[in-house]
Design a protein around this motif. Structure first.
Motif, PDB file in Angstrom:
ATOM      1  N   TRP A  42      20.427  26.940 -46.443  1.00 28.49           N
ATOM      2  CA  TRP A  42      19.382  26.255 -45.656  1.00 28.49           C
ATOM      3  C   TRP A  42      19.784  24.841 -45.288  1.00 28.49           C
ATOM      4  O   TRP A  42      19.143  24.204 -44.477  1.00 28.49           O
ATOM      5  CB  TRP A  42      18.032  26.305 -46.389  1.00 28.49           C
ATOM      6  N   TYR A  47      20.617  26.411 -36.972  1.00 27.22           N
ATOM      7  CA  TYR A  47      20.529  26.914 -35.600  1.00 27.22           C
ATOM      8  C   TYR A  47      19.070  27.250 -35.263  1.00 27.22           C
ATOM      9  O   TYR A  47      18.274  27.574 -36.151  1.00 27.22           O
ATOM     10  CB  TYR A  47      21.428  28.145 -35.421  1.00 27.22           C
ATOM     11  N   ASP A  53      13.779  36.174 -43.669  1.00 29.74           N
ATOM     12  CA  ASP A  53      13.187  37.463 -43.340  1.00 29.74           C
ATOM     13  C   ASP A  53      12.590  38.098 -44.600  1.00 29.74           C
ATOM     14  O   ASP A  53      12.135  39.233 -44.578  1.00 29.74           O
ATOM     15  CB  ASP A  53      14.140  38.391 -42.578  1.00 29.74           C
ATOM     16  N   PRO A 146      36.167  33.741 -34.688  1.00 26.11           N
ATOM     17  CA  PRO A 146      37.142  34.660 -34.115  1.00 26.11           C
ATOM     18  C   PRO A 146      38.516  34.021 -34.056  1.00 26.11           C
ATOM     19  O   PRO A 146      38.645  32.791 -34.115  1.00 26.11           O
ATOM     20  CB  PRO A 146      36.625  34.900 -32.694  1.00 26.11           C
ATOM     21  N   TYR A 148      40.585  33.688 -31.480  1.00 29.02           N
ATOM     22  CA  TYR A 148      40.915  33.675 -30.054  1.00 29.02           C
ATOM     23  C   TYR A 148      41.976  32.622 -29.781  1.00 29.02           C
ATOM     24  O   TYR A 148      41.949  31.538 -30.385  1.00 29.02           O
ATOM     25  CB  TYR A 148      39.695  33.306 -29.192  1.00 29.02           C
ATOM     26  N   THR A 181      26.314  39.697 -32.289  1.00 34.77           N
ATOM     27  CA  THR A 181      24.935  40.202 -32.251  1.00 34.77           C
ATOM     28  C   THR A 181      24.519  40.663 -33.649  1.00 34.77           C
ATOM     29  O   THR A 181      23.929  41.725 -33.823  1.00 34.77           O
ATOM     30  CB  THR A 181      24.789  41.366 -31.231  1.00 34.77           C
ATOM     31  N   ALA A 183      22.578  39.386 -37.470  1.00 31.13           N
ATOM     32  CA  ALA A 183      21.240  38.859 -37.773  1.00 31.13           C
ATOM     33  C   ALA A 183      21.086  37.432 -37.258  1.00 31.13           C
ATOM     34  O   ALA A 183      20.018  37.049 -36.744  1.00 31.13           O
ATOM     35  CB  ALA A 183      21.009  38.900 -39.280  1.00 31.13           C
ATOM     36  N   ARG A 204      30.053  42.852 -29.235  1.00 29.95           N
ATOM     37  CA  ARG A 204      31.114  43.836 -29.476  1.00 29.95           C
ATOM     38  C   ARG A 204      30.490  45.166 -29.912  1.00 29.95           C
ATOM     39  O   ARG A 204      30.757  46.198 -29.351  1.00 29.95           O
ATOM     40  CB  ARG A 204      32.079  43.322 -30.544  1.00 29.95           C
ATOM     41  N   ARG A 325      23.095  45.937 -42.737  1.00 23.28           N
ATOM     42  CA  ARG A 325      21.964  45.062 -43.042  1.00 23.28           C
ATOM     43  C   ARG A 325      21.142  44.863 -41.755  1.00 23.28           C
ATOM     44  O   ARG A 325      21.688  44.466 -40.731  1.00 23.28           O
ATOM     45  CB  ARG A 325      22.523  43.739 -43.553  1.00 23.28           C
ATOM     46  N   VAL A 346      31.868  43.269 -24.935  1.00 21.18           N
ATOM     47  CA  VAL A 346      33.280  42.921 -25.145  1.00 21.18           C
ATOM     48  C   VAL A 346      34.074  44.031 -25.828  1.00 21.18           C
ATOM     49  O   VAL A 346      35.264  43.889 -26.066  1.00 21.18           O
ATOM     50  CB  VAL A 346      33.470  41.573 -25.902  1.00 21.18           C
ATOM     51  N   ALA A 374      28.378  33.028 -33.318  1.00 20.34           N
ATOM     52  CA  ALA A 374      27.452  33.625 -34.308  1.00 20.34           C
ATOM     53  C   ALA A 374      28.196  34.796 -34.938  1.00 20.34           C
ATOM     54  O   ALA A 374      27.721  35.941 -34.917  1.00 20.34           O
ATOM     55  CB  ALA A 374      26.179  34.075 -33.618  1.00 20.34           C
ATOM     56  N   GLY A 376      29.406  35.351 -38.049  1.00 23.34           N
ATOM     57  CA  GLY A 376      29.290  35.754 -39.445  1.00 23.34           C
ATOM     58  C   GLY A 376      30.175  34.988 -40.410  1.00 23.34           C
ATOM     59  O   GLY A 376      30.665  33.893 -40.111  1.00 23.34           O
ATOM     60  N   PHE A 377      30.383  35.592 -41.556  1.00 23.25           N
ATOM     61  CA  PHE A 377      30.957  34.879 -42.700  1.00 23.25           C
ATOM     62  C   PHE A 377      32.081  35.663 -43.371  1.00 23.25           C
ATOM     63  O   PHE A 377      32.125  36.883 -43.278  1.00 23.25           O
ATOM     64  CB  PHE A 377      29.853  34.636 -43.736  1.00 23.25           C
ATOM     65  N   TRP A 489      29.520  43.436 -43.711  1.00 25.36           N
ATOM     66  CA  TRP A 489      29.945  42.681 -44.894  1.00 25.36           C
ATOM     67  C   TRP A 489      29.609  43.380 -46.208  1.00 25.36           C
ATOM     68  O   TRP A 489      30.154  43.045 -47.244  1.00 25.36           O
ATOM     69  CB  TRP A 489      29.450  41.242 -44.830  1.00 25.36           C
TER      70      TRP A 489
HETATM   71  P1  NAP Z   1      27.297  39.347 -39.105  1.00 25.38           P
HETATM   72  O1  NAP Z   1      26.163  40.221 -39.433  1.00 25.38           O
HETATM   73  O2  NAP Z   1      28.586  39.573 -39.786  1.00 25.38           O
HETATM   74  O3  NAP Z   1      27.483  39.425 -37.541  1.00 25.38           O
HETATM   75  C1  NAP Z   1      28.585  38.852 -36.894  1.00 25.38           C
HETATM   76  C2  NAP Z   1      28.556  39.267 -35.455  1.00 25.38           C
HETATM   77  O4  NAP Z   1      29.630  38.663 -34.780  1.00 25.38           O
HETATM   78  C3  NAP Z   1      28.717  40.773 -35.266  1.00 25.38           C
HETATM   79  O5  NAP Z   1      27.930  41.172 -34.193  1.00 25.38           O
HETATM   80  C4  NAP Z   1      30.205  40.901 -34.949  1.00 25.38           C
HETATM   81  O6  NAP Z   1      30.551  42.052 -34.212  1.00 25.38           O
HETATM   82  C5  NAP Z   1      30.380  39.665 -34.112  1.00 25.38           C
HETATM   83  N1  NAP Z   1      31.764  39.233 -34.044  1.00 25.38           N
HETATM   84  C6  NAP Z   1      32.529  38.788 -35.055  1.00 25.38           C
HETATM   85  N2  NAP Z   1      33.747  38.488 -34.604  1.00 25.38           N
HETATM   86  C7  NAP Z   1      33.752  38.759 -33.288  1.00 25.38           C
HETATM   87  C8  NAP Z   1      34.739  38.665 -32.299  1.00 25.38           C
HETATM   88  N3  NAP Z   1      35.968  38.235 -32.593  1.00 25.38           N
HETATM   89  N4  NAP Z   1      34.406  39.028 -31.037  1.00 25.38           N
HETATM   90  C9  NAP Z   1      33.173  39.488 -30.770  1.00 25.38           C
HETATM   91  N5  NAP Z   1      32.199  39.597 -31.664  1.00 25.38           N
HETATM   92  C10 NAP Z   1      32.493  39.243 -32.922  1.00 25.38           C
HETATM   93  O7  NAP Z   1      26.941  37.805 -39.372  1.00 25.38           O
HETATM   94  P2  NAP Z   1      25.524  37.080 -39.291  1.00 25.38           P
HETATM   95  O8  NAP Z   1      24.788  37.500 -38.087  1.00 25.38           O
HETATM   96  O9  NAP Z   1      25.763  35.643 -39.503  1.00 25.38           O
HETATM   97  O10 NAP Z   1      24.740  37.666 -40.517  1.00 25.38           O
HETATM   98  C11 NAP Z   1      25.333  37.726 -41.803  1.00 25.38           C
HETATM   99  C12 NAP Z   1      24.257  37.949 -42.834  1.00 25.38           C
HETATM  100  O11 NAP Z   1      23.573  36.728 -43.043  1.00 25.38           O
HETATM  101  C13 NAP Z   1      23.173  38.928 -42.452  1.00 25.38           C
HETATM  102  O12 NAP Z   1      23.533  40.260 -42.614  1.00 25.38           O
HETATM  103  C14 NAP Z   1      22.072  38.500 -43.376  1.00 25.38           C
HETATM  104  O13 NAP Z   1      22.225  39.034 -44.647  1.00 25.38           O
HETATM  105  C15 NAP Z   1      22.249  37.001 -43.436  1.00 25.38           C
HETATM  106  N6  NAP Z   1      21.300  36.403 -42.488  1.00 25.38           N
HETATM  107  C16 NAP Z   1      20.003  36.326 -42.888  1.00 25.38           C
HETATM  108  C17 NAP Z   1      19.071  35.804 -42.026  1.00 25.38           C
HETATM  109  C18 NAP Z   1      17.647  35.730 -42.439  1.00 25.38           C
HETATM  110  O14 NAP Z   1      16.798  36.073 -41.708  1.00 25.38           O
HETATM  111  N7  NAP Z   1      17.293  35.289 -43.591  1.00 25.38           N
HETATM  112  C19 NAP Z   1      19.437  35.360 -40.785  1.00 25.38           C
HETATM  113  C20 NAP Z   1      20.766  35.430 -40.418  1.00 25.38           C
HETATM  114  C21 NAP Z   1      21.699  35.961 -41.288  1.00 25.38           C
HETATM  115  P3  NAP Z   1      31.006  43.402 -34.957  1.00 25.38           P
HETATM  116  O15 NAP Z   1      29.758  43.978 -35.516  1.00 25.38           O
HETATM  117  O16 NAP Z   1      31.615  44.209 -33.889  1.00 25.38           O
HETATM  118  O17 NAP Z   1      31.989  42.993 -36.031  1.00 25.38           O
END
Ligand code: NAP
Length: 554
Positions: A42, A47, A53, A146, A148, A181, A183, A204, A325, A346, A374, A376-377, A489
């Motif tokens: 937090w 963002y 959630d 990424p 890139y 795309t 969370a 993607r 998730r 993409v 956006a 991820g981690f 993940w």
């Molecule tokens: P994520 O679920 O890992 O999503 C990453 C997104 O980026 C995916 O759509 C992924 O596509 C895309 N991506 C990654 N590398 C890319 C690339 N080189 N080119 C194009 N697209 C790419 O990460 P996140 O959205 O940050 O969420 C992670 C976790 O955080 C969630 O599952 C959740 O547990 C937590 N979270 C919680 C909340 C909440 O409400 N409390 C909010 C946000 C996040 P691909 O699927 O094709 O890999």
């Protein structure tokens, strides 16, 4: 003389509670935090649209009645600014801030077998020693970008969502790209679509998402929640996910299609994760049941997105609902009905490089003012890999875990004595309402420290056999669930982290559900920590007690 009895790394939700427990016990402890303030997830994720959630009142700490009674959650799913205020309030109320040191990144930690302590190297140049080390590192705390070409050449502003500038970013009239795309992206997109000039989403793979159905919490409702806190936490404790949502225990195939639709129509309109966690249990295990429900959600997407071609692009084909998730959304699908929002697939036209003015795909160039990653981690194990942790005989944790973690209960690691991970890889935390798992993990770890103190042990470590047994059990739990097929993940997939690309499952979370996990933790504690060996450092006599040992007094 050691500097501390316990050093906690990380001042997020887990680190805050851990230091509270240690301070209350009079243990000489400190928290080292790399960021400039407390709050962990937090503190970082500022963002637009970042929010719980989990129902806010199930996310807060349960350990203090006074805290529960005085805090008014304004929204059912509270936003980042209020969440960070809450955590700061907790730290101030219990006077915890003086036990925290910020802008202190721990670069390495080395075990000293002869003295039975850890020696830490901190980014500010200090070396600190501690008997016990608590890693409260967070599961989603290392952003992954990424790979890139040309990422440094962009002349506009670009940042990962975790690094969203603290002062805010003017969006009005701007051309914005969001990559991803997941969370996070789904929250950002729903929030900024009507605030930017133009928004282009680079997708993607689509994700299954469902409405958050957020709302305000009135004074009356909050008073009611306060009166029900014991009941609410009792419910969270008995559900697999640590939420108020309980699975529908009727058999999917034992009720009629009409009854299934009735349940789904109701859940789709209700707040929170009910659509996932109060659903039929077969959704998680039975391909056919999952496919029928996924088709129901696909129908909802088709209803909400006006352009049929865009709707089809937003419907996942490679996995069913809830296998990854589930993101919860607000106005996400409606964003694509706006003239200023477009979706680029993409997977069909991959991004080739970042240019000075934007992004180039195999199809064309796009110009942007702002690029938001956006993406991820480096989840679950990433934060552990980033510290050069060296255990007995110099064993490197990152090396030992390069094909996936092996832990005891997700809380300890063989070869790394006196290390505790209240929310470690293979613990029950990641798959439950996080703070419920955190309190459980912190309490268990604190009890182990107390046990060691009472018995005069200066060293503890799980056996390799016990760790292997636990990791096998974690793996077996995956076998029962469709999520073993997820490209996300929960299975250790990340296209941006070397070694984590598609193809190898990592068994990183415990999926047995909270009640089963609690049962196992209790059983281990009651057995006198079967699977853990206790001892003394080589140069200390057996009689030396924890409280009389150097550095261990309050
Ligand atoms: P994520 O679920 O890992 O999503 C990453 C997104 O980026 C995916 O759509 C992924 O596509 C895309 N991506 C990654 N590398 C890319 C690339 N080189 N080119 C194009 N697209 C790419 O990460 P996140 O959205 O940050 O969420 C992670 C976790 O955080 C969630 O599952 C959740 O547990 C937590 N979270 C919680 C909340 C909440 O409400 N409390 C909010 C946000 C996040 P691909 O699927 O094709 O890999």
């Amino acid at each position: 003389m050691l500097d501390y009895e316990v050093i906690v790394i990380g001042a997020g939700v887990a680190g805050i509670y851990q230091i509270k427990r240690l301070v209350d016990l009079g243990i000489k402890a400190t928290v080292l935090e790399a960021a400039g303030g407390l709050g962990g997830t937090w503190y970082g994720n500022r963002y637009p649209g970042a929010r719980f959630d989990s129902e806010s009142y199930t996310y807060g700490y349960s350990f203090s009645r006074e805290l529960l009674d005085e805090w008014h959650w304004k929204e059912r799913f509270s936003g980042q600014p209020e969440n960070l205020r809450y955590l700061n309030h907790v730290a101030d109320k219990f006077d915890l801030r003086r036990h925290m040191q910020f802008n202190c990144r721990v670069d390495g930690a080395e075990w000293d077998e002869a003295g039975s302590f850890w020696r830490l190297t901190v980014s500010d140049g200090r070396t600190l020693t501690t008997r016990f080390l608590v890693l409260a590192l967070g599961l989603l705390s290392i952003p992954a970008r990424p790979r890139y070409e040309g990422m440094g050449s962009f002349k506009g502003r670009s940042f990962h969502t975790f690094d969203w500038p603290h002062e805010g970013v003017p969006l009005a009239g701007k051309k914005v790209a969001v990559i991803g795309t997941g969370a996070t992206a789904i929250q950002v997109i729903g929030e900024i679509a009507d605030k930017v000039g133009e928004l282009t989403v680079f997708q993607r793979r689509p994700n299954w998402a469902a409405p958050l159905n957020n709302g305000l919490i009135s004074n009356e409702e909050m008073a009611d929640i306060r009166g029900r806190y014991d009941e609410i936490y009792a419910t969270c404790a008995r559900t697999p996910g640590g939420f108020e949502h309980e699975p529908d225990r009727r058999g999917f195939w034992e009720v009629s299609r009409e009854e299934r639709l009735q349940l789904w129509d109701r859940l789709y309109g209700e707040p929170g994760f009910g659509i996932w966690l109060a659903n039929f249990r077969e959704i998680f295990t039975d391909e056919k049941a999952n496919a029928e429900f996924s088709e129901y959600i696909a129908g909802r997407i088709r209803q909400r997105v006006k352009d049929p071609a865009t709707a089809e692009k937003l419907i996942p084909r490679d996995h069913g609902f809830g296998v990854q998730r589930v993101p919860l959304e607000t106005r996400y699908y409606e964003a694509y009905n706006r003239d200023n929002v477009s979706l680029v697939d993409v997977s069909a036209t991959p991004v080739v490089r970042v240019t000075e003015t934007g992004l180039r795909t195999t199809e064309r160039d796009y110009d942007f003012d702002i690029i938001v990653y956006a993406t991820g981690f480096d989840a679950i194990t990433g934060a552990y890999d980033h510290i050069d942790l060296r255990g007995v005989d110099g064993e490197r944790l990152a090396e030992s875990w390069k094909d996936g973690p092996t832990t005891f209960l997700g809380l300890m690691v063989a070869g790394f004595p006196n290390v505790l991970m209240p929310t470690g890889p293979q613990s029950g935390s990641a798959s439950v309402n996080f703070p419920r798992g955190i309190e459980l993990g912190v309490n268990w770890c604190t009890n182990l420290l107390l046990y060691a103190r009472e018995h005069g042990h200066l060293r503890f470590e799980p056996t390799r056999a016990a760790a292997a047994r636990w990791s096998k059990h974690v793996q077996d739990m995956y076998a029962m669930l469709l999520l073993r097929k997820a490209k996300g993940w929960f299975t250790g997939y990340n296209s941006n982290v070397p070694g984590h690309e598609e193809g190898r499952i990592r068994y990183v979370v415990y999926n047995g559900g909270q009640p089963k996990y609690v049962g196992i933790l209790n059983q281990v504690a009651m057995s006198g920590y079967e699977g853990v060996t206790f001892g003394e450092p080589a140069h200390t006599s057996r009689e030396a007690s924890l409280s009389s040992a150097p550095g261990l007094s309050a």
